[in-house]
Design a protein around this motif. Sequence first.
Motif, PDB file in Angstrom:
ATOM      1  N   GLN A  28       0.809  -1.218   0.000  1.00  0.00           N
ATOM      2  CA  GLN A  28       0.000   0.000   0.000  1.00  0.00           C
ATOM      3  C   GLN A  28       0.842   1.269   0.000  1.00  0.00           C
ATOM      4  OE1 GLN A  28      -0.474  -2.552   2.238  1.00  0.00           O
ATOM      5  NE2 GLN A  28      -2.380  -3.428   1.488  1.00  0.00           N
ATOM      6  N   ILE A  29       2.163   1.128  -0.067  1.00  0.00           N
ATOM      7  CA  ILE A  29       3.039   2.293  -0.011  1.00  0.00           C
ATOM      8  C   ILE A  29       2.778   3.248  -1.173  1.00  0.00           C
ATOM      9  CG2 ILE A  29       5.461   3.029  -0.125  1.00  0.00           C
ATOM     10  CD1 ILE A  29       6.177   0.428   1.326  1.00  0.00           C
ATOM     11  N   GLY A  30       2.327   2.722  -2.312  1.00  0.00           N
ATOM     12  CA  GLY A  30       2.067   3.567  -3.461  1.00  0.00           C
ATOM     13  C   GLY A  30       0.754   4.324  -3.406  1.00  0.00           C
ATOM     14  N   SER A  31      -0.092   4.023  -2.432  1.00  0.00           N
ATOM     15  CA  SER A  31      -1.373   4.714  -2.322  1.00  0.00           C
ATOM     16  C   SER A  31      -1.151   6.200  -2.091  1.00  0.00           C
ATOM     17  CB  SER A  31      -2.184   4.124  -1.162  1.00  0.00           C
ATOM     18  OG  SER A  31      -3.313   4.912  -0.884  1.00  0.00           O
ATOM     19  N   LYS A  32      -1.928   7.035  -2.775  1.00  0.00           N
ATOM     20  CA  LYS A  32      -1.745   8.483  -2.652  1.00  0.00           C
ATOM     21  C   LYS A  32      -1.909   8.974  -1.224  1.00  0.00           C
ATOM     22  CE  LYS A  32      -3.279   9.791  -7.325  1.00  0.00           C
ATOM     23  NZ  LYS A  32      -3.666   8.468  -7.828  1.00  0.00           N
ATOM     24  N   LEU A  33      -2.755   8.317  -0.461  1.00  0.00           N
ATOM     25  CA  LEU A  33      -3.060   8.835   0.869  1.00  0.00           C
ATOM     26  C   LEU A  33      -2.241   8.204   1.983  1.00  0.00           C
ATOM     27  CD1 LEU A  33      -6.884   9.275   0.475  1.00  0.00           C
ATOM     28  CD2 LEU A  33      -5.075  10.955   0.265  1.00  0.00           C
ATOM     29  N   ILE A  34      -1.597   7.088   1.714  1.00  0.00           N
ATOM     30  CA  ILE A  34      -0.761   6.498   2.753  1.00  0.00           C
ATOM     31  C   ILE A  34       0.451   7.378   3.013  1.00  0.00           C
ATOM     32  CG2 ILE A  34       0.787   5.081   1.351  1.00  0.00           C
ATOM     33  CD1 ILE A  34      -1.006   3.994   4.551  1.00  0.00           C
ATOM     34  N   ARG A  35       0.770   8.263   2.070  1.00  0.00           N
ATOM     35  CA  ARG A  35       1.936   9.142   2.218  1.00  0.00           C
ATOM     36  C   ARG A  35       1.824  10.047   3.442  1.00  0.00           C
ATOM     37  NH1 ARG A  35       1.202  12.444  -3.351  1.00  0.00           N
ATOM     38  NH2 ARG A  35       1.246  10.278  -4.006  1.00  0.00           N
ATOM     39  N   ALA A  36       0.618  10.255   3.963  1.00  0.00           N
ATOM     40  CA  ALA A  36       0.463  11.056   5.175  1.00  0.00           C
ATOM     41  C   ALA A  36       1.018  10.339   6.397  1.00  0.00           C
ATOM     42  CB  ALA A  36      -1.010  11.401   5.398  1.00  0.00           C
ATOM     43  N   HIS A  37       1.266   9.027   6.278  1.00  0.00           N
ATOM     44  CA  HIS A  37       1.649   8.225   7.424  1.00  0.00           C
ATOM     45  C   HIS A  37       3.064   7.661   7.313  1.00  0.00           C
ATOM     46  CE1 HIS A  37      -2.575   8.235   8.766  1.00  0.00           C
ATOM     47  NE2 HIS A  37      -2.849   8.144   7.483  1.00  0.00           N
ATOM     48  N   ILE A  38       3.758   7.927   6.197  1.00  0.00           N
ATOM     49  CA  ILE A  38       5.109   7.397   5.999  1.00  0.00           C
ATOM     50  C   ILE A  38       6.020   8.522   5.533  1.00  0.00           C
ATOM     51  CG2 ILE A  38       4.263   5.089   5.406  1.00  0.00           C
ATOM     52  CD1 ILE A  38       4.768   5.791   2.447  1.00  0.00           C
ATOM     53  N   LYS A  39       7.312   8.225   5.452  1.00  0.00           N
ATOM     54  CA  LYS A  39       8.242   9.199   4.880  1.00  0.00           C
ATOM     55  C   LYS A  39       7.967   9.311   3.385  1.00  0.00           C
ATOM     56  CE  LYS A  39      12.081   9.167   8.138  1.00  0.00           C
ATOM     57  NZ  LYS A  39      13.535   9.026   8.316  1.00  0.00           N
ATOM     58  N   PHE A  40       7.663  10.507   2.956  1.00  0.00           N
ATOM     59  CA  PHE A  40       7.333  10.755   1.558  1.00  0.00           C
ATOM     60  C   PHE A  40       7.882  12.114   1.160  1.00  0.00           C
ATOM     61  CE2 PHE A  40       4.830  11.938  -2.086  1.00  0.00           C
ATOM     62  CZ  PHE A  40       4.736  10.747  -2.781  1.00  0.00           C
ATOM     63  N   PRO A  41       8.441  12.263  -0.049  1.00  0.00           N
ATOM     64  CA  PRO A  41       8.592  11.279  -1.115  1.00  0.00           C
ATOM     65  C   PRO A  41       9.356  10.031  -0.661  1.00  0.00           C
ATOM     66  CG  PRO A  41       9.100  13.484  -1.907  1.00  0.00           C
ATOM     67  CD  PRO A  41       9.028  13.576  -0.417  1.00  0.00           C
ATOM     68  N   ILE A  42       9.158   8.951  -1.397  1.00  0.00           N
ATOM     69  CA  ILE A  42       9.767   7.677  -1.042  1.00  0.00           C
ATOM     70  C   ILE A  42      11.284   7.840  -0.953  1.00  0.00           C
ATOM     71  CG2 ILE A  42      10.086   5.273  -1.714  1.00  0.00           C
ATOM     72  CD1 ILE A  42       7.230   5.998  -0.904  1.00  0.00           C
ATOM     73  N   VAL A  43      11.838   7.468   0.184  1.00  0.00           N
ATOM     74  CA  VAL A  43      13.277   7.635   0.401  1.00  0.00           C
ATOM     75  C   VAL A  43      14.034   6.419  -0.124  1.00  0.00           C
ATOM     76  CG1 VAL A  43      12.886   9.083   2.432  1.00  0.00           C
ATOM     77  CG2 VAL A  43      13.206   6.617   2.717  1.00  0.00           C
ATOM     78  N   GLN A  44      15.304   6.612  -0.386  1.00  0.00           N
ATOM     79  CA  GLN A  44      16.151   5.491  -0.781  1.00  0.00           C
ATOM     80  C   GLN A  44      16.499   4.694   0.466  1.00  0.00           C
ATOM     81  OE1 GLN A  44      19.500   6.423  -3.248  1.00  0.00           O
ATOM     82  NE2 GLN A  44      20.463   4.423  -2.959  1.00  0.00           N
ATOM     83  N   LEU A  45      16.213   3.418   0.453  1.00  0.00           N
ATOM     84  CA  LEU A  45      16.472   2.578   1.615  1.00  0.00           C
ATOM     85  C   LEU A  45      17.942   2.147   1.620  1.00  0.00           C
ATOM     86  CD1 LEU A  45      13.251   0.356   1.681  1.00  0.00           C
ATOM     87  CD2 LEU A  45      13.688   2.544   2.821  1.00  0.00           C
ATOM     88  N   PRO A  46      18.547   2.072   2.811  1.00  0.00           N
ATOM     89  CA  PRO A  46      19.973   1.746   2.925  1.00  0.00           C
ATOM     90  C   PRO A  46      20.221   0.245   2.865  1.00  0.00           C
ATOM     91  CG  PRO A  46      19.082   2.168   5.096  1.00  0.00           C
ATOM     92  CD  PRO A  46      17.950   2.399   4.127  1.00  0.00           C
ATOM     93  N   ILE A  47      19.731  -0.380   1.810  1.00  0.00           N
ATOM     94  CA  ILE A  47      19.870  -1.818   1.620  1.00  0.00           C
ATOM     95  C   ILE A  47      20.451  -2.064   0.231  1.00  0.00           C
ATOM     96  CG2 ILE A  47      17.992  -2.403   3.198  1.00  0.00           C
ATOM     97  CD1 ILE A  47      16.119  -2.628   0.825  1.00  0.00           C
ATOM     98  N   MET A  48      20.756  -3.322  -0.068  1.00  0.00           N
ATOM     99  CA  MET A  48      21.365  -3.629  -1.359  1.00  0.00           C
ATOM    100  C   MET A  48      20.394  -3.356  -2.510  1.00  0.00           C
ATOM    101  SD  MET A  48      23.024  -7.229  -2.736  1.00  0.00           S
ATOM    102  CE  MET A  48      24.352  -7.158  -1.524  1.00  0.00           C
TER     103      MET A  48
END
Length: 240
Positions: free
Chosen positions: A161-181
């Motif tokens: 559901q991370i791509g949902s337009k409204l879930i962005r109110a509850h997560i770090k947005f714009p989508i951040v680069q994750l520190p993984i491979m």
Amino acid sequence: MERPRILCIHGIGGQDLTMENIPGWAENWRNALKQHLDIRNDENIRFMKFDSHFDNQDAGVVDYAKFIGKTFLDFLFKRRSNKMMTIKDWMDDYPDMVVEYLQDAKLKRILWDELREHISSHRPDIIYAHSLGSLLCYDFFSQDENRTGFENITLVTAGSQIGSKLIRAHIKFPIVQLPIMKWYNLNNDRDLVFAGRNILASHPNFKQVETYFNDNWPANHDGYRYLNHHKAVSEVWRTF
């Protein structure tokens, strides 16, 4: 123990109770992953249980009001800058997620600590996270305290559901680069559990893979259908 090692994280729906069922959803996930990744040892694939952490949660009217209020205020703000977004968009994208997780900071911390413990003890090369599990992983890896130590992990999200337009109110947005491979997102635009939206990210370690399926059920949200899709096999699992 042979490589790769995999940690699987399911979504909502009380799936801990059926995790050991044979036949069952977890056995299907395990058998498919063993086949696609040429794994022989069942112990290489671990499943994270977390349903019990929700047992003492009881979201009430105030919790839902706060959740909807935060979501709707974000909608109004975005609507001012994006005339294409309508009330119908809001209704289509409204995230049918566990309100307790999104609203309760203490519960989030408990689940993040649980995930950290599984990573520490199992040392997975791959995390396969479906639905709510994808949100949990994104939250975890996007925290400043987790910027190092996970460089060898590949995250595969599905039915997210991370791509949902409204879930962005509850997560770090714009989508951040994750520190993984690497981060792969398996997307199905027919997924009706508010998970048919693309994750809009252009980071060098992020790749979206279109895994279209229509299983003639209302949801089109099955974690097994995602991971067993031929494009998931060719573009994700066969890269290991």
